[in-house]
Design a protein around this motif. Structure first.
Motif, PDB file in Angstrom:
ATOM      1  N   LYS A  31      -9.831   7.089   1.454  1.00  0.00           N
ATOM      2  CA  LYS A  31     -10.758   6.130   2.051  1.00  0.00           C
ATOM      3  C   LYS A  31     -11.934   5.890   1.114  1.00  0.00           C
ATOM      4  O   LYS A  31     -12.576   6.825   0.646  1.00  0.00           O
ATOM      5  CB  LYS A  31     -11.264   6.640   3.398  1.00  0.00           C
ATOM      6  CG  LYS A  31     -10.207   6.659   4.491  1.00  0.00           C
ATOM      7  CD  LYS A  31     -10.794   7.098   5.827  1.00  0.00           C
ATOM      8  CE  LYS A  31      -9.734   7.059   6.932  1.00  0.00           C
ATOM      9  NZ  LYS A  31     -10.307   7.477   8.245  1.00  0.00           N
ATOM     10  N   VAL A  49     -12.808   1.128   3.752  1.00  0.00           N
ATOM     11  CA  VAL A  49     -13.431   1.271   5.069  1.00  0.00           C
ATOM     12  C   VAL A  49     -14.862   0.753   4.926  1.00  0.00           C
ATOM     13  O   VAL A  49     -15.681   1.356   4.238  1.00  0.00           O
ATOM     14  CB  VAL A  49     -13.448   2.739   5.538  1.00  0.00           C
ATOM     15  CG1 VAL A  49     -14.036   2.845   6.932  1.00  0.00           C
ATOM     16  CG2 VAL A  49     -12.041   3.337   5.499  1.00  0.00           C
ATOM     17  N   PRO A  60       0.825  -1.209   0.000  1.00  0.00           N
ATOM     18  CA  PRO A  60       0.000   0.000   0.000  1.00  0.00           C
ATOM     19  C   PRO A  60       0.860   1.260   0.000  1.00  0.00           C
ATOM     20  O   PRO A  60       2.003   1.260   0.465  1.00  0.00           O
ATOM     21  CB  PRO A  60      -0.799  -0.109   1.305  1.00  0.00           C
ATOM     22  CG  PRO A  60      -0.791  -1.574   1.633  1.00  0.00           C
ATOM     23  CD  PRO A  60       0.543  -2.076   1.151  1.00  0.00           C
ATOM     24  N   GLU A 110      -7.742   2.933   0.587  1.00  0.00           N
ATOM     25  CA  GLU A 110      -7.962   2.201   1.832  1.00  0.00           C
ATOM     26  C   GLU A 110      -9.454   1.926   1.974  1.00  0.00           C
ATOM     27  O   GLU A 110     -10.263   2.856   2.008  1.00  0.00           O
ATOM     28  CB  GLU A 110      -7.479   3.028   3.028  1.00  0.00           C
ATOM     29  CG  GLU A 110      -7.767   2.379   4.374  1.00  0.00           C
ATOM     30  CD  GLU A 110      -7.458   3.285   5.551  1.00  0.00           C
ATOM     31  OE1 GLU A 110      -7.738   2.873   6.694  1.00  0.00           O
ATOM     32  OE2 GLU A 110      -6.954   4.413   5.327  1.00  0.00           O
ATOM     33  N   ARG A 161     -13.763  -5.770  -4.068  1.00  0.00           N
ATOM     34  CA  ARG A 161     -12.853  -5.246  -3.041  1.00  0.00           C
ATOM     35  C   ARG A 161     -11.399  -5.511  -3.417  1.00  0.00           C
ATOM     36  O   ARG A 161     -10.525  -4.663  -3.185  1.00  0.00           O
ATOM     37  CB  ARG A 161     -13.185  -5.867  -1.674  1.00  0.00           C
ATOM     38  CG  ARG A 161     -14.486  -5.322  -1.082  1.00  0.00           C
ATOM     39  CD  ARG A 161     -15.000  -6.166   0.072  1.00  0.00           C
ATOM     40  NE  ARG A 161     -16.134  -5.509   0.736  1.00  0.00           N
ATOM     41  CZ  ARG A 161     -17.373  -5.494   0.251  1.00  0.00           C
ATOM     42  NH1 ARG A 161     -17.645  -6.106  -0.889  1.00  0.00           N
ATOM     43  NH2 ARG A 161     -18.351  -4.874   0.910  1.00  0.00           N
ATOM     44  N   ARG A 204      -3.726   7.652   2.210  1.00  0.00           N
ATOM     45  CA  ARG A 204      -4.545   6.961   1.230  1.00  0.00           C
ATOM     46  C   ARG A 204      -5.992   7.469   1.261  1.00  0.00           C
ATOM     47  O   ARG A 204      -6.475   7.943   2.284  1.00  0.00           O
ATOM     48  CB  ARG A 204      -4.513   5.448   1.486  1.00  0.00           C
ATOM     49  CG  ARG A 204      -3.124   4.837   1.233  1.00  0.00           C
ATOM     50  CD  ARG A 204      -3.194   3.323   1.233  1.00  0.00           C
ATOM     51  NE  ARG A 204      -3.456   2.779   2.567  1.00  0.00           N
ATOM     52  CZ  ARG A 204      -3.898   1.554   2.804  1.00  0.00           C
ATOM     53  NH1 ARG A 204      -4.162   0.752   1.781  1.00  0.00           N
ATOM     54  NH2 ARG A 204      -4.081   1.133   4.035  1.00  0.00           N
ATOM     55  N   ALA A 234      -8.630  -2.677  -3.896  1.00  0.00           N
ATOM     56  CA  ALA A 234      -7.407  -2.759  -3.088  1.00  0.00           C
ATOM     57  C   ALA A 234      -6.158  -2.920  -3.933  1.00  0.00           C
ATOM     58  O   ALA A 234      -5.042  -2.754  -3.428  1.00  0.00           O
ATOM     59  CB  ALA A 234      -7.523  -3.917  -2.092  1.00  0.00           C
TER      60      ALA A 234
END
Length: 442
Positions: free
Chosen positions: A321, A353, A314, A351, A341, A319, A345
């Motif tokens: 959200k 959440v 990462p 990131e 997802r 980053r 990612a």
């Protein structure tokens, strides 16, 4: 009005399916419409009871039953949690087709479905003109989301919506075929009506990803609507016409997988087409089943066929959200939720959440939001609150209809939350030249 005896005969064809409902009430616990209205007739169990009463002539009002069937988002929440495995959506879609055949379509609906949607060139011309004239009756509403609202009242009054694109996706330079690199698959790209007319940026992102990974692409501009708007209205005639036209476009073409960035289109082609095409010729039914077996959601394709995976490194910078909404037709119908997802990612600058209830229905339901905007809005407000509670600056969803509904809810509340498709987020990383985007890059 049609022949009532024929209606009763057709309803008798689904009698066994109706009888499999044991009235346990599990559907009541998960139905988003029932959660808002509290009316038994609005839950699957209640609708099935009405259909049984009509088929056994205990009820004498087909229009009232049709009205109750229309109070359904077709989200599949009831079917996904049914302990008896009742195919609720299949029952409702067939019943609506039977009832519409008996009652006839309302004039306005008939004009839209059979006069517009069923004719590709007419639909294309009308949408092109509308995109040029929309500025006369709309104005910008939310800069971050890119939404608009109506200058005057009427059907669109109070809504915030995504404007029609100046240029449809199928008319852009991005919508061109790609030759596959050695060892890479070739896909047929079914982009769908909403990507074509409202979200061409999603189509462009898909093509960028395919080119990056060396995948081939067949992108016919003669493809038509998947047919779910017509079928949802009970218009089996238009649905079958659209299916046959799409089969003529895609059948016998040399591709490995048909992909779509629309959860509803994916579910329709993969699951509803084979179930609702009994009236088509045998050769067409065989082609439908073959195409359905080759159909994949774009995120699923990227993960399982292109090897896209979450970034192992990462970004060290702050980053962005992003929270993820699971479209009903993607998770509940197709069981796909991990793949979007993974695609998100794979962008190391993101990131994820999670919101409290990512798979709660957003309240769109296609034409449901046009007919019952008050209920759709109340359901959508819950989704908006879920999104905002995460403090994410982006919400992602793999369904353009969900993006439209969530955009409306966020925009009307003045929220500065961007609304994106997972494939756009991945493609953004390619634009920025970020490392760690994963996959089998040639």
């Amino acid at each position: 009005m049609g022949d009532v005896k024929e209606l009763l005969r057709l309803l008798g064809e689904i009698d066994d399916s109706l009888a499999s409902c044991m009235r346990c009430g599990m559907c009541q616990a998960v139905c988003p419409v029932y959660a808002e209205t509290g009316l038994e007739a609005h839950v699957a169990r209640g609708k099935i009871a009405l259909l049984e009463g009509l088929s056994h002539e205990a009820l004498k009002d087909p229009q009232a039953v049709m009205d109750r069937l229309d109070m359904c988002l077709l989200c599949g929440s009831c079917a996904a949690g049914c302990p008896s495995g009742v195919k609720v959506l299949d029952i409702f879609l067939k019943a609506k087709a039977f009832l519409a055949g008996y009652l006839g379509l309302p004039p306005a609906q008939k004009a839209i479905l059979r006069g517009l949607l069923a004719h590709r060139k007419v639909f294309d011309s009308v949408m092109t003109v509308a995109s040029k004239l929309q500025g006369l009756v709309t104005k910008p509403a939310n800069e971050v989301i890119g939404s608009s609202c109506a200058v005057f009242g009427g059907m669109l009054g109070g809504r915030h919506f995504m404007p029609l694109a100046d240029t449809a996706f199928h008319k852009t330079d991005a919508a061109k075929g790609l030759a596959a690199a050695p060892g890479q698959p070739t896909v047929a790209f079914f982009y769908g009506c909403m990507v074509d007319r409202m979200f061409p940026r999603i189509g462009e992102a898909v093509m960028k990803v395919l080119a990056h990974h060396g995948a081939g692409a067949f992108v016919p501009d003669t493809q038509v609507c998947c047919g779910i708007p017509a079928l949802s209205a009970g218009d089996l005639q238009t649905f079958e016409k659209l299916v046959k036209e799409n089969i003529a476009v895609f059948a016998d073409q040399p591709f490995d997988v048909l992909i779509t960035p629309c959860a509803t289109c994916t579910s329709t082609i993969k699951k509803i087409w084979p179930e609702m095409c009994d009236g088509l010729p045998g050769s067409t039914r065989a082609a439908v089943k073959e195409l359905a077996a080759k159909t994949m959601d774009v995120s699923e394709f990227m993960v399982k066929k292109l090897g896209v995976a979450a970034s192992a490194a990462p970004s060290q910078d702050a980053r962005t959200k992003v929270t993820v909404h699971d479209p009903c037709h993607l998770k509940k119908s197709l069981g796909i939720f991990a793949e979007p997802r993974a695609v998100i990612a794979a962008n190391p600058g993101m990131e994820i959440v999670e919101m409290a209830t990512p798979d709660a229905c957003c309240g769109c339901g296609g034409s449901f939001t046009l007919k019952h905007y008050d209920i759709a809005g109340r359901i959508g407000k819950r989704k908006r609150d879920d999104v905002v509670s995460t403090n994410a600056s982006v919400v992602a969803a793999g369904c353009p209809a969900c993006l439209l509904q969530i955009s409306d809810m966020l925009s009307k509340s003045g929220d500065a939350v961007a609304v994106m498709h997972p494939v756009e987020i991945y493609a953004q990383a390619l634009d920025e030249g970020r490392p760690g985007t994963g996959g089998n890059t040639p």
